[in-house]
Scaffold this motif. Structure first.
Motif, PDB file in Angstrom:
ATOM      1  N   PHE A 117      -2.407   3.435  -8.354  1.00 47.15           N
ATOM      2  CA  PHE A 117      -1.564   3.953  -7.266  1.00 47.15           C
ATOM      3  C   PHE A 117      -1.089   5.379  -7.539  1.00 47.15           C
ATOM      4  N   TYR A 165       3.052  -2.429   4.161  1.00 41.45           N
ATOM      5  CA  TYR A 165       2.981  -0.967   4.143  1.00 41.45           C
ATOM      6  C   TYR A 165       4.387  -0.414   4.342  1.00 41.45           C
ATOM      7  N   LEU A 202       1.959  -2.208  -6.439  1.00 38.62           N
ATOM      8  CA  LEU A 202       1.257  -1.171  -5.678  1.00 38.62           C
ATOM      9  C   LEU A 202      -0.241  -1.118  -5.936  1.00 38.62           C
ATOM     10  N   GLN A 253      -3.285   7.686  -5.786  1.00 41.55           N
ATOM     11  CA  GLN A 253      -3.534   7.262  -4.399  1.00 41.55           C
ATOM     12  C   GLN A 253      -2.804   8.183  -3.428  1.00 41.55           C
ATOM     13  N   ALA A 310       0.846  -1.193   0.000  1.00 41.89           N
ATOM     14  CA  ALA A 310       0.000   0.000   0.000  1.00 41.89           C
ATOM     15  C   ALA A 310       0.878   1.237   0.000  1.00 41.89           C
ATOM     16  N   MET A 311       1.047   1.832  -1.172  1.00 44.87           N
ATOM     17  CA  MET A 311       1.722   3.119  -1.273  1.00 44.87           C
ATOM     18  C   MET A 311       1.318   3.783  -2.582  1.00 44.87           C
ATOM     19  N   SER A 338      -3.577   5.210   1.265  1.00 46.01           N
ATOM     20  CA  SER A 338      -2.688   4.080   1.537  1.00 46.01           C
ATOM     21  C   SER A 338      -2.857   3.588   2.968  1.00 46.01           C
TER      22      SER A 338
END
Length: 419
Positions: free
Chosen positions: A242, A262, A238, A245, A181-182, A250
């Motif tokens: 993303f 993460y 990702l 995002q 998650a980024m 995130s």
């Protein structure tokens, strides 16, 4: 607890000076700070502990709004109305205060021997000759992961880059979770959670950072380009979209259990603990090959210094010596899990995730973010430009080599190494 009670508590701590001599009357100290969320910690934990050993010194914790702190503090200092103790931001903002004569040298303060050169680096003159704030806390970079997801997929915690990408491949192939998650929309995460997280492994932490400042290395050298090349590989893990995002997006993806890893740091612990409904773990930036030395970004975040014009310097030094003590370190770090003591004395963390982060200090070499000291004083600003280039590399709109070349070109345009 009211502000009046806080004042009474803090004021009660200053009868004893740095040499243990009693003051003739109570001394009142005022602390300037931008951490207005810290008031309960000072009231309920820190001040009572200080008072118990220093009856007679009263302390008022007087925070400003974070966005207003720099301007408000400078106005007070110029007017001669600032508090005795100044909470210090890292690097240039505090160095400017020292250079203007607002902060006193703390070279001779009892307790400063409890901090390493890396710990003190955010609050020293460029030549390292004078330290002007007591280091309070740092944040440590790394990766937080969903333990339930790892257990479900039979993934061991990765220690090498090969293991790291093998884990990402397995998570992606399974399809239950977004591997990492980024996003890159807000830019800074790509540098802070990406480049500055894994980079020290390549440029060997302080060795590379200091060589860059001295002009002995360049951002176009392999050890500075290769972290970008590794970041470029993150793109495939990702998740869809993303590029649009945001940072909160995130955070939500991870805490809602939709992402397995993460890339971030210890500052998320107190945010994630009440939100995540799954077990969390953390791992340090993977080394390139088994047996390589481990490096972590243990980045200085907050310190506290002495107003050079304080009328209560002796009492203030008594307080600062206590801030430099293992007792303060333990109380503060456990009250704010994820903001770790910079004291050389090890602190046992009550929070297991925080303890995992801080345990890396025992096996990894610490450094700070490469752009923060000296190298971001000019235009273009290296820190901000690194945000952009890191995002571009992850997005695939710029090659690692081109990104590094642009960063070095910008740095060369204004920075000339001192030696």
């Amino acid at each position: 607890m009211t502000r009046v009670t806080l004042t009474a508590l803090l004021l009660g701590t200053s009868i004893l000076g740095t040499a243990g001599m009693a003051f003739a009357q109570d001394t009142t100290l005022t602390i300037e700070s931008w951490r207005n969320d810290d008031l309960p910690i000072w009231q309920e934990k820190l001040i009572p502990a200080f008072e118990a050993k220093n009856p007679g010194i009263k302390v008022v914790f007087s925070p400003s709004a974070p966005t207003e702190y720099n301007a408000a503090l400078n106005a007070k200092l110029d007017a001669g109305s600032a508090g005795d103790l100044i909470t210090c931001r890292p690097f240039d903002a505090s160095l400017e205060l020292f250079n203007k004569g607002h902060l006193a040298s703390l070279n001779d303060l009892a307790g400063m021997e409890n901090f390493s050169d890396v710990a003190k680096s955010a609050w020293q003159t460029d030549d390292g000759a004078t330290t002007f704030c007591v280091p309070m806390a740092s944040v440590i970079h790394g990766f937080i992961y969903n333990k339930d997801a790892f257990d479900q997929l039979g993934i061991a915690v990765p220690t090498t880059e090969a293991e790291f990408f093998a884990a990402l491949d397995k998570i992606k192939e399974d399809g239950t979770y977004i591997p990492m998650a980024m996003g890159t929309k807000d830019l800074w995460e790509a540098a802070t959670m990406g480049y500055q997280n894994i980079g020290p492994t390549y440029w060997k932490g302080e060795e590379g950072r200091l060589a860059l400042i001295k002009g002995e290395q360049k951002l176009t050298d392999p050890q500075w380009v290769e972290p970008f090349a590794t970041l470029a590989k993150w793109k495939d893990y990702l998740g869809d979209g993303f590029e649009a995002q945001s940072y909160p997006d995130s955070q939500n993806l991870f805490t809602l259990g939709r992402a397995a890893i993460y890339p971030s740091g210890s500052w998320e612990i107190s945010v994630f603990n009440p939100q995540a409904q799954f077990k969390m773990g953390a791992f340090a930036p993977p080394v390139r090959n088994a047996g390589d030395a481990c490096y972590i970004s243990d980045h200085n975040d907050i310190g506290i210094g002495l107003n050079a014009k304080s009328a209560n310097a002796d009492a203030a030094k008594t307080f600062l010596t206590w801030v430099a003590s293992p007792e303060f370190a333990s109380i503060y770090a456990n009250a704010l899990p994820g903001f770790f003591s910079l004291n050389s004395a090890p602190v046992q963390m009550e929070d297991p995730l925080a303890q995992e982060f801080v345990s890396w200090r025992e096996k990894c070499k610490p450094t700070i973010r490469s752009t923060y000291q000296i190298l971001s004083r000019g235009t273009p600003n290296l820190e901000n430009e690194t945000w952009v280039k890191s995002a571009n590399v992850i997005n695939g709109t710029e090659t690692p080599e081109a990104a590094a070349a642009e960063l070095q070109k910008g740095l060369d345009s204004w920075y000339k190494p001192a030696n």
